[in-house]
Design a protein around this motif. Structure first.
Motif: not given
Ligand code: BES
Ligand code: ZN
Length: 599
Positions: A159-179
């Protein structure tokens, strides 16, 4: 201490939030939004500091150095929620709070895969206006306070996240299968403009500064429908000054989104009912875009001045429409608004205090006070000033107003003061106190007419004399013209008349939800059984309150349709947004009780 907003525990004597940093983790299985907020104040503070919360579990509160800050959650107040009172050590500039939102947080709707277009992935979206930001973050939740923000949101892959803000990058999250997705909002905004959506989302560019996000299944039709957005931005800039928010991106949500649109900065949220396939409903985009000036740059100081947000924006929306499509299109917009205003006046009563533009909302939930009155009465007030001052001078005033008050929050009184400064004597000439402080529509409200409009209303008015539009006439009407005609058709109708309307306007195949819902309202109030299945299907799918309200209200007129309404609600209630559910519940409560069989 004094309150500057009846809907917040914010205390005028206390420090104000300048910036927040959010760290959120989104868990669909537990419906949990959990994390930390770091709050930076505008000055060093000590002692009592109050925040708004609703349904939040607070884990800890700490200074920047990690020392525990004593805190106390006040009693639950049904509208405001619970005050979180901190006792800050001397010299506090920054503090951190770890917390979890409730799975029932009103600001969030957690959608099951079946409620999305793709049916494979869940989806989450927020709606913080008016006072629901406090259900997802402890915050000074009053539009009189503005802050910049940064956020890191961890979501399950893919899944992807969007917010009422400017995107500033994305990377693998702390747990497996997260971003983890990072966002930055460098412009100061009120808490109600914080927004988040998470889902299987993709995007298409519409211009160098505009793009649309949606599920892959609908992104192409969304891109087609919204292709004209850059022309709209250019028209709006010409009217109101430069667009200040860098990008104008949009997110088309699933059907349960309870509004037509929400002006989340840099990421307008939209209902998929706009995808009519003929660009006919993009006035909603003109409206949300116009909020970039009226609302997001110059913001109502509290919900008691909501007309400053919405009345100004409806006026602005119709000016954009006029610039792009001519005055005929704008007049039809005013006429459609007039009908909505009439219905709201019927609902509340012409002498209701909610008919005032400047309202007193102490003890009143803004969700219950919500109606088109601040929209349409507010827009008419501005149009009257526009006509009185002359368009050119009024346009100058609007630009000066936006420029003078950008990134601030306004009361009705401050607005009037600025107006009077620029146009001495104007308040009296337009009888401003009647508009602001008295219920009802003041005498001298502006009237919007055109030959086309007169033709449509007189033709509809002659319905009972047996006059009907010819097939050629109907075929030549634009969607807005069809809608105006339908709105003026009397009701209830006989079954024969319903059948005629149904086939003459091909309503069974209608992709324009405004027209479709107008038809379903006629059918429901006419107890027209051949449409019951369509009513059931549309009402179970669509979450937009503007569409649920009239049809559920119309279904109250007959025992059969009341049964239908109760059936639909029983089946669909779990999938409605909490706000939509509340609206329908309040309508059903007002239905007359059914007479017992044989009684
Ligand atoms: N900001 C509003 C929606 C809103 C208002 C949400 C108050 C929560 C509390 C948005 O700009 C709006 O007015 N949407 C309208 C659009 C229409 C007037 C074109 C809607 O959803 O129908
Ligand atoms: Zn609006």
């Amino acid at each position: 201490m004094s309150r500057l907003d009846p809907h917040s525990y914010v205390d005028t004597d206390q420090a104000r939030t300048r910036h927040i940093r959010l760290r959120w983790s989104v868990d669909f299985k537990r419906r949990s939004l959990e994390g930390e907020v770091l709050i930076e104040l505008d000055r060093e503070a000590s002692g009592t500091f109050d925040l708004d919360t609703k349904g939040l579990a607070i884990h800890w509160v700490r200074t920047a150095g990690g020392a525990a800050i004593p805190y106390q959650l006040g009693d639950e107040e049904p509208i405001l929620g619970r005050r979180l009172r901190l006792d800050l050590p001397a010299g506090t500039r920054t503090l951190a709070i770890a917390y979890a939102a409730s799975p029932e947080a009103v600001a969030l709707q957690w959608l099951e895969p079946e409620q999305t277009s793709g049916k494979k992935h869940p989806l989450l979206f927020s709606q913080c206006q008016a006072i629901h930001a406090r259900t997802i973050v402890p915050i000074q939740d009053s539009p009189s306070i503005r802050m910049t923000y940064a956020a890191e949101v961890t979501v399950p892959t893919p899944l992807s996240a969007v917010m009422s803000a400017g995107p500033a990058g994305d990377w693998p999250g702390p747990a497996a299968d997260t971003r983890t997705f990072r966002f930055e909002m460098p412009q100061r905004i009120p808490a109600y403009l914080i927004a988040l959506a998470v889902g299987n989302l993709v995007s298409r560019d519409l211009s160098p500064r505009a793009r649309v996000w949606a599920e892959p299944e609908i992104v192409e039709s969304a891109a087609w429908e919204l292709a004209g957005v850059e022309a709209m931005i250019l028209a709006a800039e010409k009217l109101f000054g430069p667009y200040e928010w860098d990008r104008y991106d949009m997110l088309v949500l699933p059907h349960s989104f309870p509004f037509g649109g929400m002006e989340n900065p840099r990421m307008t949220f939209l209902t998929p009912t706009l995808l009519a396939g003929d660009h006919s409903l993009v006035d909603v985009v003109a409206h949300e875009l116009a909020h970039s000036w009226t609302g997001n740059l110059v913001t109502n100081a509290s919900m008691e001045h909501f007309w400053l947000n919405e009345g100004c924006t409806v006026w602005a929306e119709r000016r954009i429409l006029e610039a792009l499509h001519g005055s005929g299109a704008a007049v039809l917009g005013w006429a459609i608004g007039e009908k909505a205003l009439e219905q709201a006046i019927q609902r509340f009563g012409a002498d209701s205090p909610l008919m005032k533009l400047r309202t007193d909302l102490t003890g009143i939930d803004p969700d219950d006070a919500f109606s088109v009155i601040p929209y349409e009465k507010g827009a008419r007030f501005l149009a009257l000033i526009e006509r009185t001052a002359g368009r050119e001078r009024f346009d100058e005033f609007v630009r000066a107003y936006i420029d003078r008050f950008r990134f601030t929050s306004m009361t009705s009184e401050q607005f009037m003061e600025f107006l009077e400064q620029r146009f001495p004597g104007m308040s009296e000439r337009v009888n401003a106190s009647a508009w602001l402080s008295e219920p009802g529509m003041p005498a001298g409200a502006p009237v919007f007419r055109s030959e086309t409009l007169d033709g449509l209303t007189s033709l509809a008015g002659a319905w009972s004399d047996g006059r009907r539009p010819s097939a050629e006439q109907i075929a030549a009407w634009k969607p807005a013209e069809r809608l105006v005609y339908m709105q003026h058709v009397p009701r209830p109708l006989s079954a024969d008349d319903c059948a005629w309307l149904d086939s003459a306007f091909s309503l069974n195949a209608c992709g324009n939800y405004e027209i479709l819902v107008e038809w379903l309202t006629i059918a429901a109030s006419s107890d027209y059984a051949p449409s019951f299945n369509r009513i059931r299907e549309v009402m179970a799918r669509v979450g937009r309150m503007k569409y649920l309200r009239p049809v559920f209200t119309a279904m109250g007129a007959h025992p059969r349709t009341r049964g239908l309404a109760r059936d639909i609600f029983a089946a669909a209630a779990p999938s409605y947004h909490a706000l939509s559910r509340r609206v329908i519940e309040s309508i059903l409560e007002k239905y007359p009780a059914e007479a017992a069989a044989g009684a």
